[in-house]
Design a protein around this motif. Structure first.
Motif, mmCIF file in Angstrom:
data_model
loop_
_atom_site.group_PDB
_atom_site.id
_atom_site.type_symbol
_atom_site.label_atom_id
_atom_site.label_comp_id
_atom_site.label_asym_id
_atom_site.label_seq_id
_atom_site.Cartn_x
_atom_site.Cartn_y
_atom_site.Cartn_z
ATOM 1 N N UNK A 190 0.829 -1.199 0.000
ATOM 2 C CA UNK A 190 0.000 0.000 0.000
ATOM 3 C C UNK A 190 0.868 1.255 0.000
ATOM 4 N N UNK A 191 0.367 2.295 -0.643
ATOM 5 C CA UNK A 191 1.059 3.591 -0.617
ATOM 6 C C UNK A 191 0.037 4.693 -0.840
ATOM 7 N N UNK A 192 0.264 5.821 -0.200
ATOM 8 C CA UNK A 192 -0.551 7.012 -0.421
ATOM 9 C C UNK A 192 0.254 7.948 -1.315
ATOM 10 N N UNK A 193 -0.353 8.363 -2.435
ATOM 11 C CA UNK A 193 0.352 9.188 -3.422
ATOM 12 C C UNK A 193 -0.399 10.476 -3.693
ATOM 13 N N UNK A 194 0.349 11.552 -3.861
ATOM 14 C CA UNK A 194 -0.229 12.825 -4.276
ATOM 15 C C UNK A 194 -0.645 12.735 -5.739
ATOM 16 N N UNK A 195 -1.753 13.361 -6.097
ATOM 17 C CA UNK A 195 -2.216 13.369 -7.487
ATOM 18 C C UNK A 195 -2.401 14.812 -7.948
ATOM 19 N N UNK A 235 -11.654 20.182 -0.751
ATOM 20 C CA UNK A 235 -10.472 20.742 -0.085
ATOM 21 C C UNK A 235 -9.761 19.671 0.739
ATOM 22 N N UNK A 236 -8.470 19.529 0.527
ATOM 23 C CA UNK A 236 -7.679 18.538 1.247
ATOM 24 C C UNK A 236 -7.665 17.159 0.619
ATOM 25 N N UNK A 237 -8.407 16.978 -0.479
ATOM 26 C CA UNK A 237 -8.504 15.664 -1.121
ATOM 27 C C UNK A 237 -7.617 15.630 -2.355
ATOM 28 N N UNK A 238 -6.309 15.528 -2.129
ATOM 29 C CA UNK A 238 -5.370 15.510 -3.246
ATOM 30 C C UNK A 238 -4.489 14.284 -3.266
ATOM 31 N N UNK A 239 -4.947 13.198 -2.636
ATOM 32 C CA UNK A 239 -4.153 11.969 -2.571
ATOM 33 C C UNK A 239 -5.004 10.758 -2.942
ATOM 34 N N UNK A 240 -4.336 9.731 -3.452
ATOM 35 C CA UNK A 240 -4.990 8.441 -3.700
ATOM 36 C C UNK A 240 -4.228 7.351 -2.956
ATOM 37 N N UNK A 241 -4.907 6.246 -2.759
ATOM 38 C CA UNK A 241 -4.297 5.042 -2.209
ATOM 39 C C UNK A 241 -4.037 4.072 -3.351
ATOM 40 N N UNK A 242 -2.813 3.556 -3.422
ATOM 41 C CA UNK A 242 -2.513 2.494 -4.382
ATOM 42 C C UNK A 242 -2.274 1.196 -3.630
ATOM 43 N N UNK A 243 -2.781 0.115 -4.189
ATOM 44 C CA UNK A 243 -2.638 -1.204 -3.566
ATOM 45 C C UNK A 243 -2.247 -2.193 -4.646
ATOM 46 N N UNK A 244 -1.249 -3.002 -4.364
ATOM 47 C CA UNK A 244 -0.819 -4.044 -5.292
ATOM 48 C C UNK A 244 -0.270 -5.227 -4.542
ATOM 49 N N UNK A 245 0.084 -6.255 -5.285
ATOM 50 C CA UNK A 245 0.627 -7.445 -4.668
ATOM 51 C C UNK A 245 2.136 -7.331 -4.531
ATOM 52 N N UNK A 246 2.681 -8.004 -3.558
ATOM 53 C CA UNK A 246 4.131 -8.047 -3.418
ATOM 54 C C UNK A 246 4.734 -8.821 -4.579
ATOM 55 N N UNK A 247 5.837 -8.324 -5.155
ATOM 56 C CA UNK A 247 6.462 -9.068 -6.256
ATOM 57 C C UNK A 247 7.065 -10.370 -5.745
#
Length: 219
Positions: free
Chosen positions: A196-201, A207-219
């Motif tokens: 998981x990671x939180x990334x700026x977009x 207001x204040x909603x400038x991030x998304x959550x990304x989720x993926x599998x471990x390589x």
């Protein structure tokens, strides 16, 4: 039911051209024109939403009133929004109407691209798409959908995705406050073997909603 455009999706989810090489699922698609506009550029895209079970005629009748309600909510809480990305409230309304029109035309022409299904259970095979986008469902409705529901929903989207799941935004509807269980939820997902990671977009409207959550599998 709201109607967001392909351009809004690209900004909300920080989508680059290479992100669109595979099959993309818009999960909780509503009346977004993402699938229609993606198809026009050669991208393979699908949408899932339980509302599609109502049929195109019912959706067409319902959409204008739903858009009006959304506009009224924003007008009543204008201090909670910023307009730099859109330029003006009028431009945002135009984009919503145009996106809704493209959605209605596309669901009539290509009904097989719109799956009547909703989280946390999707009737799709594992690893059947390359990326899942989830806009304004998770976290937005955290007042009604709890941490366990979010865990189940993200786990399900990760099951069907060969690549990333991207979720936007990470604040609650209305007050725009951060979701208090976000950190604990990420810990739950990591315990299941997900990354998981939180990334700026490059997009902020609420207001204040400038991030998304990304989720993926471990390589």
């Amino acid at each position: 039911m709201s109607s967001r455009s392909f351009a809004e999706y690209r900004a909300m989810f920080a989508i680059g051209d290479r992100d669109l090489d595979g099959v993309v699922l818009d999960c909780g698609g509503g009346a977004s024109s993402f699938v229609a506009e993606a198809r026009a550029t050669g991208v393979r895209a699908l949408a899932a939403d339980p509302l599609y079970a109502l049929g195109a005629a019912v959706l067409a009748d319902r959409l204008p009133a739903d858009l009006d309600r959304g506009n009224a909510m924003i007008d009543a809480n204008a201090d909670r929004f910023v307009w730099e990305w859109y330029g003006s409230a009028e431009r945002r309304r135009e984009m919503r109407v145009d996106a809704g029109s493209e959605f209605m035309a596309d669901i009539r022409r290509h009904p097989g691209s719109y799956l009547a299904a909703g989280l946390p259970h999707l009737p799709m095979a594992g690893d059947s798409v390359d990326m899942v986008l989830c806009s304004h469902l998770l976290f937005t409705w955290a007042g009604h959908l709890d941490r366990e529901w979010h865990r189940s929903a993200i786990t399900e989207m990760s099951r069907i995705s060969r690549g990333e799941v991207r979720v936007f935004p990470l604040v609650r509807l209305g007050d725009g406050e951060p979701v208090d269980f976000l950190d604990a939820l990420q810990a739950d997902l990591r315990a299941e073997g997900l990354v998981c990671a939180v990334r700026r977009v490059p997009y902020e409207f609420q207001r204040g909603a400038g991030h998304m959550l990304t989720v993926g599998r471990r390589p």
